[in-house]
Design an enzyme around this catalytic site. Structure first.
Site, mmCIF file in Angstrom:
data_model
loop_
_atom_site.group_PDB
_atom_site.id
_atom_site.type_symbol
_atom_site.label_atom_id
_atom_site.label_comp_id
_atom_site.label_asym_id
_atom_site.label_seq_id
_atom_site.Cartn_x
_atom_site.Cartn_y
_atom_site.Cartn_z
ATOM 1 N N ARG A 22 0.829 -1.221 0.000
ATOM 2 C CA ARG A 22 0.000 0.000 0.000
ATOM 3 C C ARG A 22 0.850 1.252 0.000
ATOM 4 O O ARG A 22 0.598 2.200 -0.745
ATOM 5 C CB ARG A 22 -0.939 -0.008 1.212
ATOM 6 N N CYS A 160 -7.649 0.397 11.544
ATOM 7 C CA CYS A 160 -6.507 -0.225 12.218
ATOM 8 C C CYS A 160 -6.925 -0.623 13.633
ATOM 9 O O CYS A 160 -6.941 -1.795 13.978
ATOM 10 C CB CYS A 160 -5.323 0.738 12.236
ATOM 11 N N CYS A 182 -0.295 -1.303 13.498
ATOM 12 C CA CYS A 182 0.092 -0.100 14.237
ATOM 13 C C CYS A 182 1.442 0.437 13.774
ATOM 14 O O CYS A 182 2.465 -0.247 13.863
ATOM 15 C CB CYS A 182 0.153 -0.403 15.728
ATOM 16 N N ASP A 183 1.435 1.658 13.274
ATOM 17 C CA ASP A 183 2.634 2.440 13.005
ATOM 18 C C ASP A 183 3.096 2.962 14.366
ATOM 19 O O ASP A 183 2.573 3.946 14.875
ATOM 20 C CB ASP A 183 2.270 3.574 12.041
ATOM 21 N N ILE A 222 7.639 -0.482 12.574
ATOM 22 C CA ILE A 222 8.331 0.787 12.361
ATOM 23 C C ILE A 222 8.713 0.843 10.892
ATOM 24 O O ILE A 222 9.377 -0.074 10.382
ATOM 25 C CB ILE A 222 9.595 0.900 13.237
ATOM 26 N N TYR A 223 8.289 1.879 10.183
ATOM 27 C CA TYR A 223 8.645 2.014 8.772
ATOM 28 C C TYR A 223 10.148 2.279 8.633
ATOM 29 O O TYR A 223 10.776 2.873 9.515
ATOM 30 C CB TYR A 223 7.851 3.147 8.121
ATOM 31 N N SER A 282 3.543 7.472 6.079
ATOM 32 C CA SER A 282 3.379 6.749 4.824
ATOM 33 C C SER A 282 1.900 6.560 4.527
ATOM 34 O O SER A 282 1.181 5.936 5.316
ATOM 35 C CB SER A 282 4.076 5.388 4.893
#
Length: 283
Positions: A22, A160, A182-183, A222-223, A282
């Site tokens: 996504r 989410c 979850c970000d 975590i991105y 993001s």
């Protein structure tokens, strides 16, 4: 703060890389995280290792409780988090169900306040829960869920934090909140505030004593473009003590929440934090 920082460190130490179609940005990911928030003793889980803007999180929660479906409605009450998903999400922009600028579709609070039955009548899940709890009733199904797979194509984003399950023991009210994704650097700060406020607020309008929130996160991540800031900046900081949340005692009914309550009706005492960290988001 301790459990939040421990989760961040766990992701860095033992997370696995997962591609995200996504967003196009891969994530360092762990499965299953269980958090607890002590509402009875008013240990407000506001992140202190970076400045946290809690009123935006509360504004978003108010929008959910009111069943908002438009990013402009959220902006009006002090929350801009839906601007990108409503207007910059390519898949949603090309969705024939999108009604125009700022439209979010049938997401989150729309499902909670107006779940569509097969006969096209609507069900107000939140009103049912508030009515039962006000009468001291717990039918083991005091649940508000935003997760409606049959209508995913009618909204800009799958929920989410998707289910809130209230439980009554005597005059003590508990909340179990389930989150599929979850970000952690960005989203969890909002999510844990909202869980805490939701229990405190529903307890207040139903004349019950708030107890604890149990917050289950299925996929915590975590991105990649957030990793350096988390590892080298935020996790190097020493946390401060948890502040206290003060809610306007004049908020007494669900109608109050729907009509006049604003973020000014929520304040914190004793909040001390490190300077802000601007994590990338993001879409």
């Amino acid at each position: 703060m301790k459990q939040y920082l421990e989760l961040c460190q766990r992701i860095i130490d033992s997370g696995k890389w997962v591609e995200n179609k996504r967003t196009g940005v891969r994530c360092l990911t762990v499965i299953n995280a269980d958090m607890e928030y002590d509402v009875a003793n008013n240990e407000f889980p506001l992140v202190t290792t970076r400045k946290s803007y809690y009123k935006s999180a509360i504004a978003e929660l108010l929008g959910y409780l009111r069943g908002y479906d438009n990013a402009a409605q959220f902006r009006e009450i002090g929350c801009k988090t839906w601007d990108a998903n409503a207007n910059d999400n390519a898949v949603w922009l090309n969705n024939p169900n999108r009604k125009g600028e700022d439209d979010m579709g049938r997401v989150y609070g729309v499902q909670g306040r107006s779940w569509m039955r097969p006969d096209k009548t609507s069900l107000d899940q939140l009103a049912k829960v508030v009515d039962n709890l006000s009468k001291g009733i717990d039918d083991r199904g005091e649940i508000v869920t935003f997760y409606n797979p049959g209508e995913f194509d009618l909204g800009c984003l799958r929920p989410c934090m998707h289910t809130h399950n209230f439980s009554l023991l005597g005059d003590e009210l508990y909340l179990t909140s389930i989150q599929r994704s979850c970000d952690v650097p960005l989203g969890q700060n909002f999510n844990q505030i909202q869980c805490f406020v939701l229990l405190a607020l529903i307890a207040q309008i139903t004349n019950l004593k708030p107890a604890k929130v149990f917050h289950k996160i299925v996929n915590a991540h975590i991105y990649e473009n957030q990793l350096e800031l988390m590892r080298d900046v935020q996790l190097k900081r020493t946390p401060f003590a948890s502040p206290k949340l003060i809610i306007n005692p004049d908020i007494k009914t669900l109608k109050d929440i729907e009509t006049w309550v604003t973020t000014d009706d929520f304040t914190v005492e004793g909040y001390e934090s490190h300077e802000a960290i601007h994590y990338p988001f993001s879409v």
